[in-house]
Design a protein around this motif. Structure first.
Motif, PDB file in Angstrom:
ATOM      1  N   UNK A 203       0.839  -1.272  -0.263  1.00 58.11           N
ATOM      2  CA  UNK A 203      -0.049  -0.050   0.044  1.00 58.11           C
ATOM      3  C   UNK A 203       1.159   1.168   0.172  1.00 58.11           C
ATOM      4  N   UNK A 204       2.174   1.171   0.440  1.00 55.19           N
ATOM      5  CA  UNK A 204       3.033   2.479   0.688  1.00 55.19           C
ATOM      6  C   UNK A 204       4.115   2.341  -0.520  1.00 55.19           C
ATOM      7  N   UNK A 205       4.469   1.333  -1.015  1.00 52.27           N
ATOM      8  CA  UNK A 205       5.392   1.302  -2.100  1.00 52.27           C
ATOM      9  C   UNK A 205       5.036   0.011  -3.157  1.00 52.27           C
ATOM     10  N   UNK A 206       3.998   0.198  -3.719  1.00 50.84           N
ATOM     11  CA  UNK A 206       3.491  -0.747  -4.722  1.00 50.84           C
ATOM     12  C   UNK A 206       4.286  -0.738  -5.972  1.00 50.84           C
ATOM     13  N   UNK A 207       4.849   0.359  -6.192  1.00 48.13           N
ATOM     14  CA  UNK A 207       5.889   0.226  -7.547  1.00 48.13           C
ATOM     15  C   UNK A 207       7.163  -0.595  -7.262  1.00 48.13           C
ATOM     16  N   UNK A 208       7.437  -1.007  -6.141  1.00 47.34           N
ATOM     17  CA  UNK A 208       8.656  -1.604  -5.757  1.00 47.34           C
ATOM     18  C   UNK A 208       8.301  -3.202  -6.382  1.00 47.34           C
ATOM     19  N   UNK A 209       6.626  -3.450  -6.308  1.00 47.09           N
ATOM     20  CA  UNK A 209       6.662  -4.858  -6.825  1.00 47.09           C
ATOM     21  C   UNK A 209       7.296  -5.062  -8.271  1.00 47.09           C
ATOM     22  N   UNK A 210       7.473  -4.005  -8.806  1.00 50.54           N
ATOM     23  CA  UNK A 210       7.665  -4.166 -10.421  1.00 50.54           C
ATOM     24  C   UNK A 210       8.968  -4.742 -10.559  1.00 50.54           C
ATOM     25  N   UNK A 211       9.985  -4.518  -9.611  1.00 45.19           N
ATOM     26  CA  UNK A 211      11.262  -5.009  -9.872  1.00 45.19           C
ATOM     27  C   UNK A 211      11.501  -6.322  -9.866  1.00 45.19           C
ATOM     28  N   UNK A 212      12.444  -6.858 -10.717  1.00 46.88           N
ATOM     29  CA  UNK A 212      12.609  -8.361 -10.791  1.00 46.88           C
ATOM     30  C   UNK A 212      13.023  -8.819  -9.305  1.00 46.88           C
ATOM     31  N   UNK A 213      12.876 -10.045  -9.089  1.00 48.69           N
ATOM     32  CA  UNK A 213      13.106 -10.655  -7.920  1.00 48.69           C
ATOM     33  C   UNK A 213      14.525 -10.665  -7.378  1.00 48.69           C
ATOM     34  N   UNK A 214      15.348 -10.398  -8.568  1.00 44.33           N
ATOM     35  CA  UNK A 214      16.848 -10.466  -8.234  1.00 44.33           C
ATOM     36  C   UNK A 214      17.191  -9.256  -7.465  1.00 44.33           C
ATOM     37  N   UNK A 215      16.291  -8.139  -7.583  1.00 46.26           N
ATOM     38  CA  UNK A 215      16.368  -6.800  -7.037  1.00 46.26           C
ATOM     39  C   UNK A 215      16.301  -6.965  -5.581  1.00 46.26           C
ATOM     40  N   UNK A 216      15.323  -7.906  -5.005  1.00 43.09           N
ATOM     41  CA  UNK A 216      15.053  -7.962  -3.631  1.00 43.09           C
ATOM     42  C   UNK A 216      15.945  -8.900  -3.125  1.00 43.09           C
ATOM     43  N   UNK A 217      16.396  -9.853  -3.703  1.00 42.69           N
ATOM     44  CA  UNK A 217      17.522 -10.807  -3.374  1.00 42.69           C
ATOM     45  C   UNK A 217      18.553  -9.948  -2.787  1.00 42.69           C
ATOM     46  N   UNK A 218      19.299  -9.256  -3.639  1.00 41.11           N
ATOM     47  CA  UNK A 218      20.267  -8.471  -3.638  1.00 41.11           C
ATOM     48  C   UNK A 218      20.172  -7.313  -2.249  1.00 41.11           C
ATOM     49  N   UNK A 219      19.115  -7.160  -2.227  1.00 44.45           N
ATOM     50  CA  UNK A 219      18.846  -6.044  -1.052  1.00 44.45           C
ATOM     51  C   UNK A 219      18.702  -6.931   0.289  1.00 44.45           C
ATOM     52  N   UNK A 220      18.165  -8.042   0.277  1.00 38.62           N
ATOM     53  CA  UNK A 220      18.289  -8.842   1.261  1.00 38.62           C
ATOM     54  C   UNK A 220      19.639  -9.260   1.937  1.00 38.62           C
ATOM     55  N   UNK A 221      20.509  -9.635   0.724  1.00 42.99           N
ATOM     56  CA  UNK A 221      21.973  -9.928   1.101  1.00 42.99           C
ATOM     57  C   UNK A 221      22.740  -8.506   1.852  1.00 42.99           C
ATOM     58  N   UNK A 222      22.182  -7.352   1.368  1.00 43.13           N
ATOM     59  CA  UNK A 222      22.802  -6.061   1.805  1.00 43.13           C
ATOM     60  C   UNK A 222      22.228  -6.018   3.441  1.00 43.13           C
ATOM     61  N   UNK A 223      21.285  -6.299   3.593  1.00 43.53           N
ATOM     62  CA  UNK A 223      20.571  -6.060   4.843  1.00 43.53           C
ATOM     63  C   UNK A 223      21.219  -7.000   5.977  1.00 43.53           C
ATOM     64  N   UNK A 224      21.590  -8.375   5.563  1.00 45.13           N
ATOM     65  CA  UNK A 224      22.181  -9.262   6.456  1.00 45.13           C
ATOM     66  C   UNK A 224      23.589  -9.079   6.575  1.00 45.13           C
ATOM     67  N   UNK A 225      24.398  -8.968   5.379  1.00 45.93           N
ATOM     68  CA  UNK A 225      25.780  -8.895   5.306  1.00 45.93           C
ATOM     69  C   UNK A 225      26.100  -7.482   5.722  1.00 45.93           C
TER      70      UNK A 225
END
Length: 376
Positions: A203-225
């Motif tokens: 509801x707050x960032x719907x446009x983020x759902x347009x990014x490919x899955x790899x985009x989110x995987x990279x940011x998960x790695x960034x948050x953790x590492x």
């Protein structure tokens, strides 16, 4: 003559040579008028006469659709939009931003797609805004794109009202790949995010759902590492929200802003672990707030990194409250002793109760002046 002779020989025969020559000549004659040229002359006049475009506006709009020749479709489209509840101002806005709209087939394209939007509550000015800001969805398939997208959003939100608000604010969602959105939501579920959190996020960032899955995987790695936030941490979801739609360049620029005020990278990481929403602020906003709290108030990176001071608006919250405190101090009026940060964090009701209402008689103009500063 050399061109005609050579081209004629390639076409096998003198008779064919003459046909090609005359066809070539006539098509370039200054006295011939093509359908496209006729349409080019028609559309500016139509836009000016029917929709009230200025001469410059009509010529500019017509120049974007020179490949279309119909002189009947524009009137059919305008009549249809009027029947859908759009007034001339709204139609003019739509056509100005997307002139191709005038050449869609009403029965095969416009009506079935706009009817879908009306079913989720979009009409009148809302519908006009969606068309004006994101009419490219009309080029996508009804059954292959629009209906699946609406069905998916209904499934996520559970009601038409939230779907309507999302589409109104982010019309590009209508042309986003439904499969990509589904893959991203499935990934969020895999990370352990609840359906309520996913709904809040979309509801707050719907446009983020347009990014490919790899985009989110990279940011998960960034948050953790890089930031040291494990998936099981309550802050992991908010960290994902803060950086999911941020590019690496944007992140680097925000790091640079903090460093320019003397923050070490360890301070920035500590800050992100406590206040990830700082990274949703623009570089200019960060710069302005850091300048105030560090250079004028005297707060240190160690203090700010674990507190939410930078999330509050300077113009609408911090400075108006500082104005009240300074005014009371100038009047030598006794006020309860609270640190500035606590005062900034007070709810509006509590701030009024402690610092405004008790002094309405002593400083009658203070209350009104404060309200005007916060825009209320």
């Amino acid at each position: 003559m050399m061109f005609v002779q050579t081209f004629g020989r390639r076409c096998n025969g003198g008779h064919r040579e003459r046909e090609v020559f005359f066809s070539f000549f006539i098509s370039r004659s200054p006295y011939s008028t093509t359908a496209a040229e006729a349409s080019t002359a028609f559309l500016p006049e139509y836009l000016a006469g029917t929709l009230g475009f200025s001469r410059e506006e009509s010529i500019s709009a017509a120049a974007k659709v020179t490949c279309y020749t119909s002189t009947t479709k524009p009137a059919l489209v305008v009549d249809y939009l009027k029947r859908m509840g759009l007034d001339l101002t709204q139609i003019r806005k739509c056509v100005s931003r997307y002139p191709k709209l005038l050449y869609f087939d009403v029965d095969k394209n416009l009506d079935p797609k706009l009817q879908c939007l009306q079913e989720v509550g979009l009409s009148g000015s809302d519908l006009a805004d969606v068309i004006a800001r994101g009419a490219q969805f009309l080029e996508r398939g009804l059954d292959t794109n629009l209906k699946p997208n609406l069905a998916f959003l209904k499934l996520v939100f559970g009601n038409n009202e939230d779907v309507r608000k999302t589409i109104k604010n982010y019309p590009a969602m209508l042309r986003t790949s439904c499969q990509i959105m589904q893959d991203n939501v499935s990934y969020f579920q895999k990370l352990g995010f609840s359906n309520e959190k996913i709904k809040w996020y979309i509801s707050r960032k719907p446009m983020a759902l347009r990014f490919p899955l790899q985009w989110f995987e990279e940011r998960v790695h960034m948050l953790e590492k890089d930031f040291g936030i494990p998936r099981e941490s309550p802050m992991f979801f908010y960290g994902m929200y803060a950086i999911a739609s941020a590019s690496k360049l944007s992140m680097e620029k925000k790091f640079a802003v903090f460093r320019s005020f003397g923050w070490a990278d360890s301070d920035i990481i500590t800050m992100f672990q406590h206040q990830p929403f700082y990274f949703t602020l623009s570089e200019a906003n960060l710069q302005k707030k850091l300048d105030y709290f560090m250079n004028k108030v005297g707060y240190t990176p160690d203090f700010l990194s674990t507190r939410s001071a930078l999330t509050y608006s300077l113009e609408k919250r911090v400075l108006p409250r500082v104005y009240v405190l300074n005014t009371l101090k100038e009047k030598k009026l006794s006020v309860k002793n609270h640190c500035l940060y606590s005062i900034i964090c007070f709810t509006e009701a509590k701030f009024e109760k402690l610092f405004l209402l008790p002094y309405k008689d002593a400083v009658p103009e203070l209350y009104g002046s404060y309200k005007s500063r916060v825009g209320r």
